[in-house]
Design an enzyme around this catalytic site. Structure first.
Site, PDB file in Angstrom:
ATOM      1  N   ASP A 127      -2.067   6.497  -3.836  1.00  0.00           N
ATOM      2  CA  ASP A 127      -0.955   5.627  -3.255  1.00  0.00           C
ATOM      3  C   ASP A 127      -0.753   4.349  -3.478  1.00  0.00           C
ATOM      4  O   ASP A 127      -1.333   4.790  -4.733  1.00  0.00           O
ATOM      5  CB  ASP A 127      -1.489   5.146  -1.892  1.00  0.00           C
ATOM      6  CG  ASP A 127      -2.531   4.270  -1.724  1.00  0.00           C
ATOM      7  OD1 ASP A 127      -2.992   4.300  -2.205  1.00  0.00           O
ATOM      8  OD2 ASP A 127      -2.757   3.300  -0.311  1.00  0.00           O
TER       9      ASP A 127
ATOM     10  N   ASP B  26      -5.741   2.367  -3.793  1.00  0.00           N
ATOM     11  CA  ASP B  26      -7.215   3.122  -3.027  1.00  0.00           C
ATOM     12  C   ASP B  26      -7.222   3.918  -1.911  1.00  0.00           C
ATOM     13  O   ASP B  26      -8.450   4.472  -2.005  1.00  0.00           O
ATOM     14  CB  ASP B  26      -6.847   1.801  -1.944  1.00  0.00           C
ATOM     15  CG  ASP B  26      -6.416   0.857  -0.932  1.00  0.00           C
ATOM     16  OD1 ASP B  26      -5.126   1.592  -1.293  1.00  0.00           O
ATOM     17  OD2 ASP B  26      -6.513  -0.455  -0.457  1.00  0.00           O
ATOM     18  N   ARG B  27      -6.406   4.646  -1.769  1.00  0.00           N
ATOM     19  CA  ARG B  27      -6.724   5.752  -1.312  1.00  0.00           C
ATOM     20  C   ARG B  27      -6.204   6.998  -1.504  1.00  0.00           C
ATOM     21  O   ARG B  27      -6.392   7.127  -3.041  1.00  0.00           O
ATOM     22  CB  ARG B  27      -5.188   5.919  -0.399  1.00  0.00           C
ATOM     23  CG  ARG B  27      -4.532   4.974   0.783  1.00  0.00           C
ATOM     24  CD  ARG B  27      -3.854   5.058   1.876  1.00  0.00           C
ATOM     25  NE  ARG B  27      -3.781   4.723   3.423  1.00  0.00           N
ATOM     26  CZ  ARG B  27      -3.783   4.340   4.217  1.00  0.00           C
ATOM     27  NH1 ARG B  27      -2.894   5.676   4.267  1.00  0.00           N
ATOM     28  NH2 ARG B  27      -3.083   2.981   4.394  1.00  0.00           N
TER      29      ARG B  27
ATOM     30  N   ASP C  76      -1.165   1.771  -3.959  1.00  0.00           N
ATOM     31  CA  ASP C  76      -1.727   0.231  -4.676  1.00  0.00           C
ATOM     32  C   ASP C  76      -3.443   1.925  -5.040  1.00  0.00           C
ATOM     33  O   ASP C  76      -4.173   0.525  -5.882  1.00  0.00           O
ATOM     34  CB  ASP C  76      -2.211  -0.855  -4.053  1.00  0.00           C
ATOM     35  CG  ASP C  76      -2.308  -0.381  -2.777  1.00  0.00           C
ATOM     36  OD1 ASP C  76      -2.635   0.909  -1.848  1.00  0.00           O
ATOM     37  OD2 ASP C  76      -3.443  -0.704  -2.434  1.00  0.00           O
TER      38      ASP C  76
ATOM     39  N   SER D  10       0.466  -1.226  -0.176  1.00  0.00           N
ATOM     40  CA  SER D  10       0.036   0.104   0.395  1.00  0.00           C
ATOM     41  C   SER D  10       0.821   1.068  -0.378  1.00  0.00           C
ATOM     42  O   SER D  10       1.429   1.416  -1.175  1.00  0.00           O
ATOM     43  CB  SER D  10      -1.018  -0.250   1.208  1.00  0.00           C
ATOM     44  OG  SER D  10      -1.689   0.747   0.881  1.00  0.00           O
ATOM     45  N   HIS D  11       0.307   1.918   0.978  1.00  0.00           N
ATOM     46  CA  HIS D  11       1.941   3.577   1.474  1.00  0.00           C
ATOM     47  C   HIS D  11       2.805   3.356   1.548  1.00  0.00           C
ATOM     48  O   HIS D  11       3.636   4.224   1.535  1.00  0.00           O
ATOM     49  CB  HIS D  11       0.740   4.595   1.884  1.00  0.00           C
ATOM     50  CG  HIS D  11      -0.216   3.890   3.040  1.00  0.00           C
ATOM     51  ND1 HIS D  11      -0.936   2.498   3.545  1.00  0.00           N
ATOM     52  CD2 HIS D  11       1.293   4.032   4.330  1.00  0.00           C
ATOM     53  CE1 HIS D  11      -0.668   2.095   4.665  1.00  0.00           C
ATOM     54  NE2 HIS D  11       0.246   3.705   5.540  1.00  0.00           N
TER      55      HIS D  11
ATOM     56  N   LYS E 111     -11.888  -0.041  -0.835  1.00  0.00           N
ATOM     57  CA  LYS E 111     -11.875   1.331  -1.051  1.00  0.00           C
ATOM     58  C   LYS E 111     -11.139   1.689  -2.345  1.00  0.00           C
ATOM     59  O   LYS E 111     -10.154   1.183  -3.279  1.00  0.00           O
ATOM     60  CB  LYS E 111     -10.589   2.033   0.216  1.00  0.00           C
ATOM     61  CG  LYS E 111      -9.432   1.837  -0.274  1.00  0.00           C
ATOM     62  CD  LYS E 111      -9.334   2.413   1.847  1.00  0.00           C
ATOM     63  CE  LYS E 111      -7.404   1.619   1.997  1.00  0.00           C
ATOM     64  NZ  LYS E 111      -7.831   1.669   3.343  1.00  0.00           N
TER      65      LYS E 111
HETATM   66  C1  G1P Z   1      -3.956   1.961   8.169  1.00  0.00           C
HETATM   67  C2  G1P Z   1      -5.221   2.876   8.603  1.00  0.00           C
HETATM   68  C3  G1P Z   1      -6.278   1.799   8.273  1.00  0.00           C
HETATM   69  C4  G1P Z   1      -6.133   0.877   6.890  1.00  0.00           C
HETATM   70  C5  G1P Z   1      -4.955   0.116   6.360  1.00  0.00           C
HETATM   71  C6  G1P Z   1      -5.634  -0.460   5.788  1.00  0.00           C
HETATM   72  O1  G1P Z   1      -4.881   0.505   9.354  1.00  0.00           O
HETATM   73  O2  G1P Z   1      -5.196   3.231   9.834  1.00  0.00           O
HETATM   74  O3  G1P Z   1      -8.027   3.542   8.527  1.00  0.00           O
HETATM   75  O4  G1P Z   1      -7.304   0.363   6.892  1.00  0.00           O
HETATM   76  O5  G1P Z   1      -3.616   0.509   7.609  1.00  0.00           O
HETATM   77  O6  G1P Z   1      -4.602   0.955   4.290  1.00  0.00           O
HETATM   78  P1  G1P Z   1      -3.589   0.652  11.241  1.00  0.00           P
HETATM   79  O7  G1P Z   1      -2.162   0.722  10.739  1.00  0.00           O
HETATM   80  O8  G1P Z   1      -3.614   1.763  11.373  1.00  0.00           O
HETATM   81  O9  G1P Z   1      -3.585  -0.624  11.148  1.00  0.00           O
HETATM   82 ZN    ZN Z   2      -3.379   1.493  -0.335  1.00  0.00          ZN
END
Ligand code: G1P
Ligand code: ZN
Length: 543
Positions: free
Chosen positions: A277, A281-282, A279, A113-114, A376
């Protein structure tokens, strides 16, 4: 080409977190690490024999190598068919769409992801189920259980697979379709939104800056925004996916998307700014010199979604994760629709969407989505915004101001304390939890405490109970602080402190956000003894 069975032994720590198995890339590259986990995905879901999967990732370092391994393992495990994005590229929302559209048995997404990518960055593997959403806990638990017992994995001894060309090839009895990563996704967006209105908006001189952050949405945004919708060439910046995301974090927040933030400031700034981000989704949404928090974005989208064809007269409810601000609750109340509060993580929205109880969902962490898929969706959020702006006529800054004037403003910010020793983090949470029963009626930071609890969620669809999801402390007047530990970090623990202060419709909506929240932060410090436990006097990242 032949199949072989390779003996192996369990590898500790292959427990999927909030969003799949996420580790340092170097760990994933250890011999057998990826293979063990992929075999356990198959074994933990009843085997791959005769099944169809979607496969793709965000293009980060090790993406292509991992795709080849998974294709060879799926073939050796008897999968009937794989749908693979060209060059191994697929955004997370695109995978969710493909799973649903082609009714596959699931999908495997390669992404962290990010989190940063590259040889020294992070890598991840997520399994999505047949509804297109992240595997629910009972599936990830079954996969994890297998990782502790695995004795062998199956793999084809094949040379490189031609995933760089759209078309079809086979490996043993497995058919592999290499597809254009964007087309099916664009087809879906075309059905949801008023593309003609958005085209007219751009034709009228409306300007946008979309920062793809060197990540997977580059090709999607280029094709849809600049190609189909007619945004000027150059509207999409950092559009070429790179294995280490140009050395940055592909995390769309004001800190990491600084290029977008500076583009959106000053008199010549575009009308609308957005970023996505790693991948895809954000999303992050901006107006001229204005940041729209994800929580406010969810509230505003809910209030105006009827302007998009897919949501006109077709809106059953909304859902937000627990730490997300309560701004959307007020909109739901006025619209007379239910608003669900779920634990952090997109997977908890799945049941609500499947059951038709929620139409839009959102998280404070830049995640917004709807019932169109089960993830998302960053670019979707941008397109919904563009559709609303095209049909409403006001600019986004004015729209937000008018919203606050009507509903009140929920000032909001998240403070993250990163890489703190796990013991210190759990110590803080344990002490805080123990103090909860006595808090009601007390005062902290000058705020009167109405109540406090450790959030637990009873799923209204299947009745499953998820406990200990974070501490909520409610103050008089609608303000709130939430504390929880991250489930996605790869090093030490991350403490997230979510601050929220409500100012009614006729109040001051023009305060500096951190100033407005300072009493709530002071209360959090008093109640959780953050500096005592963490040794830090302020957060590492404030969003
Ligand atoms: C974080 C974000 C959460 C999101 C997740 C996956 O998780 O807070 O909202 O769904 O990344 O992208 P966390 O690291 O807080 O468990
Ligand atoms: Zn992501």
């Amino acid at each position: 080409m032949s199949f072989k069975t390779v003996p192996t032994t369990p590898i500790a720590g292959q427990k999927p977190g909030t969003s799949g198995l996420r580790k340092k890339t170097a760990i994933f590259r250890q011999p057998g690490y990826l293979e063990n986990f992929v075999q356990c995905i198959f074994d933990g879901t009843g085997g791959a024999t005769g099944k169809t999967y979607v496969l793709g990732g965000d293009g980060r370092f090790f993406n292509a190598d991992a795709i080849h391994v998974i294709i060879r393992m799926a073939a050796a495990n008897g999968a009937a068919r794989l749908i693979v994005g060209q060059d191994g590229i697929l955004s997370t929302p695109a995978v969710s769409n493909l799973i649903r559209k082609y009714e596959t048995d699931g999908g495997i997404i390669l992404s962290a992801s990010h989190n940063p990518g590259g040889e020294d960055g992070d890598f991840g593997v997520k399994f999505n189920a047949a509804n297109g959403g992240p595997a629910p806990e009972k599936i990830t638990d079954a996969i994890y259980a297998r990782t502790q017992k695995i004795t062998e994995f199956q793999i084809a001894e094949a040379s490189a697979c031609p995933i760089d060309q759209i078309g079809q090839f086979s490996l043993g009895a497995t058919q592999i379709d290499v597809i254009d990563p964007v087309q099916d996704y664009e087809d879906l967006m075309r059905v949801l939104f008023d593309f003609a209105a958005i085209q007219a908006l751009f034709a009228g001189g409306f300007r946008i800056c979309f920062d793809a952050m060197h990540a997977v949405t580059g090709p999607y945004a280029k094709r849809i925004l600049e190609g189909t919708l007619g945004a000027p060439v150059g509207s999409v910046i950092n559009a070429l996916p790179s294995p280490d995301f140009g050395g940055g974090h592909p995390d769309p927040n004001p800190v990491w998307a600084h290029e977008l933030v500076s583009a959106m400031s000053g008199p010549d700034a575009p009308d609308f700014g957005a970023a996505s981000d790693g991948d895809g989704d954000r999303n992050m949404i901006m107006g001229k010199d204005t940041f729209v928090t994800p929580s406010d974005s969810l509230a505003l989208l809910t209030a105006h979604a009827h302007l998009a064809p897919a949501y006109a007269g077709n809106f059953t409810g909304v859902a937000r994760s627990m730490p997300t601000s309560q701004a959307v609750d007020r909109v739901a109340e006025r619209l007379g629709i239910p608003c669900f509060e779920t634990p952090t993580g997109w997977k908890f929205f799945g049941n609500l969407l499947d059951a038709g109880k929620a139409t839009l969902c959102g998280e404070e962490s830049a995640g917004t989505g709807s019932n169109h898929i089960r993830e998302k969706d960053g670019l979707w959020a941008v397109l919904l915004w563009l559709n609303i702006l095209a049909r409403d006529g006001r600019n986004i800054v004015q729209l937000q101001k008018d919203h606050w004037r009507s509903f009140g403003r929920n000032y909001y910010s998240r403070h993250d304390y990163e890489e703190i020793p796990t013991k210190a983090a759990t110590g803080l949470m344990t002490a805080l939890r123990a103090s909860l029963p006595d808090l009601a009626g007390k005062t902290a930071g000058g705020l009167i405490i109405l109540g406090a609890d450790d959030f637990s969620y009873a799923d209204p669809v299947d009745g499953s109970l998820t406990e200990a999801q974070g501490v909520r402390i409610r103050f008089e007047g609608g303000s709130r602080v939430v504390l929880r530990l991250s489930g996605t970090g790869t090093q030490g623990a991350t403490l997230r402190v979510y601050l929220e202060r409500f100012v009614p419709a006729d109040g001051d909506h023009a305060m500096n956000v951190q100033d407005a929240l300072s009493p709530v932060l002071a209360a959090a410090e008093t109640l959780a003894q953050i500096s005592h436990h963490t040794g830090r006097d302020k957060a590492d990242v404030i969003t």
